[in-house]
Scaffold this active site. Structure first.
Site, PDB file in Angstrom:
ATOM      1  N   ASP A   1       0.827  -1.212   0.000  1.00 27.26           N
ATOM      2  CA  ASP A   1       0.000   0.000   0.000  1.00 27.26           C
ATOM      3  C   ASP A   1       0.862   1.263   0.000  1.00 27.26           C
ATOM      4  O   ASP A   1       0.638   2.195   0.768  1.00 27.26           O
ATOM      5  CB  ASP A   1      -0.945   0.008   1.200  1.00 27.26           C
ATOM      6  CG  ASP A   1      -1.935  -1.133   1.165  1.00 27.26           C
ATOM      7  OD1 ASP A   1      -2.335  -1.535   0.058  1.00 27.26           O
ATOM      8  OD2 ASP A   1      -2.310  -1.639   2.235  1.00 27.26           O
TER       9      ASP A   1
ATOM     10  N   GLU B   1     -10.155   1.395  -6.135  1.00 30.34           N
ATOM     11  CA  GLU B   1      -9.471   1.813  -4.910  1.00 30.34           C
ATOM     12  C   GLU B   1      -8.148   2.500  -5.275  1.00 30.34           C
ATOM     13  O   GLU B   1      -7.965   2.936  -6.395  1.00 30.34           O
ATOM     14  CB  GLU B   1      -9.189   0.598  -4.025  1.00 30.34           C
ATOM     15  CG  GLU B   1     -10.438  -0.137  -3.555  1.00 30.34           C
ATOM     16  CD  GLU B   1     -10.106  -1.373  -2.740  1.00 30.34           C
ATOM     17  OE1 GLU B   1     -10.611  -1.496  -1.613  1.00 30.34           O
ATOM     18  OE2 GLU B   1      -9.329  -2.221  -3.229  1.00 30.34           O
TER      19      GLU B   1
END
Length: 535
Positions: free
Chosen positions: A47, A216
Site C-alpha cells: 500500500d 481503490e
C-alpha cells in the site's frame, strides 16, 4: 564486426526472458553497476505512496495491526530505501481492538494512505476499515509526528488521499466499499473539500467521481494544467491501474488504462506514487502482487507520457504498460547503496525503526533500560486463542519483515536465566495462516528446547546453560528450517522444515516471542538480533 540486428534480437530475447522470470532469479534492488532489479525491496511494504521533496524521496507503507503504525521510508535514488519513522506510535488512538488485551483485528488497523508535502509540512492521511480516517503532520518526516487526529469516524471506507490545489484549497478523495441494500458490493469514489487545517471534511461538498468494481488506491495530482485521478479497478485480466483527467475537478473526466497484469506471475502494480525527477523523467513506486509469503514487495517502474497520459512500465503496442523487472537507476550516486536496517544489538535507548510489535505492546512488559545493551521481555498470560494458535494471542511479540532473497538467515542470542515455570520464549515465523517457532520452555524448573508448528510441540534436549542462540534459515521459495547453538558457533538443526505463508493481507513476519501460560512471571534478555540475506 558485431551484427547489430542479431545483437539487438538477442538483447530483446534476454530482456523478455528476464521480464518473465526476473522475480524468481533472487536478484533485487541496486546491482552496483548503475542498474536495478525489481523488486527494489523484496519484502512486505504494501500500500505504498511516495513523493519527491527537493532531492529526497519519501514513502509510506500500511502496517495493519502492527505497532508503531504506518512506516515512513526515505531514499535519495528511488532504489535504496531506509525506514526512518512511523506515523502512529499508539494504535489504541485508533481502536482498543488494536491493543495487547484485545488482539482481534488481524488484517485491519492501518490501511493504505497518502503522503503529501504542502504548507511547509508533510501530511499523512490513512483509513481503517472499521474506524474511519485519520491524519497526522510533521515538519520532519523522521518525526515527531503530530498527535493522531480522527478526520471522520466511519466504517466501510478506504484508500484515501489528500490534495492541495494551487489556490490552497484542500481536497480529500476516498473509496466507499460498503454493500448496498441488495448485498451487492459497490465501490464509489468520493471527493470532498476540507477545512483549511485539513482536519475536517466539508460534507456538503461530497460528490461521487467514479464507480467501478474494486475501484481503490486513490491518488490526486495536478500536472500541466490537468487534474489527474489515479486509481485501480478490477477487470477481466485482474487489477489494473487507471487514470482519469480533467481541466476541472468537478469534471468532465476522460479515462485511460495505464498497465496490464503480468498473469504468469500474478504481479499487478497497484498502490503507489507517481513522481517526476529533477531531470524531468517520471517513475512510479509501487507494491506489486496480490500476496505471496513475502507479502506485497516494492518495485520501481518507469513512466512514459503519451498524449498527456502516463504509461506505467514497458509501453505496449496498445499504448498500455506492463511490468518491467530491470532498468537503469533513475539517479546514480556512487557509494549510496544502503540496506534497510535489520540487525540490532539493543544498545539504543529507543527501538530502531525496523521493529514493529504485533499489536500495541504492553508498555510495562518490555524494556531497553532494565539492562543496558539488552531488550528485556517480561512474560505474561496470552489471551484465550480462538483457533488454538496461542502465539496469535500472545502480547509483546516483536517483529520484522521476512525478506525474499536467495538465502536468508536470522540469529537471535537470548539469556534465559530469568525464566519461570510455564514460560515459552524464542524465535518465530508467523502469519494468520501458518505459524512456527523454536524456543525454550520451562517445565518443573527445567528448561527444554522446543519446536512448535501450528501449535503442535516437539520437545527437545534439556538446556542447562544461561544462553541460547536460535536461528532461522529460509530460501527464495520460503522454505524455512530452524537450528540452535549452545556456543554461538556450532548450530544443530531442530524441527521439521516449514513453508512461510501469507495471511490477512500480510506477508510472513520473523520475530521474538515470550509468554507464560501459567502465571505473570519470568523474563528473557535478548542480547542481539542478526539478519543476513543475499544482496
Amino acid at each position: 564486426m558485431i551484427n547489430t540486428k542479431k545483437f539487438i534480437s538477442l538483447l530483446s530475447l534476454a530482456f523478455l526472458s528476464f521480464n518473465l522470470f526476473g522475480q524468481h532469479t533472487g536478484k533485487w534492488g541496486d546491482q552496483g553497476n548503475g542498474t536495478y532489479t525489481n523488486p527494489v525491496i523484496p519484502a512486505d511494504f504494501s500500500d505504498l505512496d511516495a513523493i519527491r521533496v527537493g532531492n529526497d524521496f519519501y514513502a509510506i507503507s500500511s502496517t495493519m495491526q502492527y505497532s508503531p503504525g504506518m512506516a515512513v521510508l526515505h531514499s535519495k535514488d528511488l532504489v535504496n530505501w531506509q525506514v526512518i519513522s512511523h506515523v502512529v506510535n499508539d494504535l489504541t488512538k485508533i481502536s482498543p481492538n488494536l491493543n495487547w488485551d484485545k488482539m482481534n483485528s488481524y488484517g485491519r488497523g492501518v490501511w493504505a494512505g497518502s503522503i503529501r508535502y504542502y504548507k511547509n509540512k508533510f501530511w499523512v492521511y490513512f483509513g481503517t476499515p472499521n474506524d474511519g480516517f485519520f491524519m497526522s503532520s510533521a515538519t520532519n518526516p523522521a518525526g515527531p509526528w503530530s498527535p493522531l487526529h480522527q478526520v471522520w469516524k466511519i466504517s466501510g471506507w478506504d484508500d484515501c488521499c489528500s490534495f492541495c490545489d494551487e489556490d490552497g484549497q484542500l481536497y480529500f478523495i476516498a473509496t466507499n466499499f460498503e454493500k448496498d441494500p441488495r448485498n451487492n458490493k459497490k465501490y464509489n469514489i468520493h471527493l470532498f473539500r476540507m477545512s483549511d487545517d485539513g482536519k475536517e471534511l466539508l460534507m456538503e461538498s461530497d460528490s461521487i467521481v467514479h464507480q467501478s468494481p474494486g475501484s481503490e488506491a486513490n491518488k490526486l495530482y495536478k500536472i500541466n494544467g490537468y487534474y489527474y485521478h489515479l486509481f485501480s479497478e478490477v477487470k477481466e485480466e485482474g487489477r489494473v491501474l487507471m487514470m482519469k483527467r480533467s481541466k476541472k475537478l468537478p469534471g468532465p473526466w476522460e479515462i485511460r488504462q495505464l498497465n496490464h497484469v503480468n498473469k504468469a506471475l500474478d504481479k499487478e502494480p497497484n498502490q503507489g506514487g507517481l513522481m517526476q525527477l529533477p531531470d524531468g523523467n517520471w517513475y512510479f513506486f509501487t507494491h506489486h502482487g496480490s500476496g505471496d509469503w513475502e507479502g506485497r514487495a516494492a518495485s520501481l517502474l518507469p513512466v512514459t507520457w503519451l498524449d498527456g497520459w502516463p504509461v506505467i512500465g514497458e509501453v505496449g503496442k496498445d499504448s498500455i504498460g506492463s511490468m518491467v523487472w530491470a532498468g537503469r537507476k533513475p539517479i546514480n550516486i556512487p557509494g549510496i547503496k544502503k540496506e534497510i536496517q535489520a540487525d540490532d544489538n539493543f544498545n539504543s535507548s529507543k527501538l530502531l525503526p525496523q521493529w514493529e510489535w504485533n499489536y500495541q505492546p504492553r508498555a510495562d512488559k518490555w524494556s531497553l533500560t532494565a539492562r543496558k545493551g539488552f531488550l528485556r521481555l517480561y512474560a505474561f498470560l496470552p489471551l484465550k486463542p480462538t483457533s488454538g494458535n496461542i502465539l496469535m494471542k500472545a502480547g509483546n511479540t516483536i517483529t520484522q519483515r521476512s525478506w525474499r532473497t536467495s538465502s536468508n538467515e536470522v540469529t537471535v542470542k537470548i539469556e534465559i536465566t530469568g525464566m519461570c515455570n510455564g514460560q515459552y520464549a524464542g524465535l518465530t515465523h508467523f502469519s494468520t495462516s501458518a505459524t512456527s517457532c523454536i524456543g525454550i520452555k520451562q517445565v518443573n524448573n527445567s528448561r527444554y528446547l522446543t519446536y512448535t508448528n501450528n501449535n503442535n510441540d516437539t520437545p527437545g534436549t534439556k538446556i542447562t546453560g544461561k544462553v541460547i542462540w536460535l536461528r532461522s534459515t529460509w530460501d527464495l521459495k520460503g522454505m524455512n528450517t530452524y537450528s540452535y547453538s549452545l556456543d554461538g558457533k556450532s548450530f544443530l538443526p531442530f524441527g521439521e522444515s516449514n513453508q512461510l505463508a501469507w495471511g490477512s493481507y500480510r506477508g510472513d513476519r520473523v520475530g521474538i516471542f515470550n509468554y507464560n501460560t501459567e502465571s505473570e512471571c519470568g523474563f528473557v534478555d535478548v542480547d542481539s538480533f542478526l539478519y543476513r540475506y543475499s544482496k
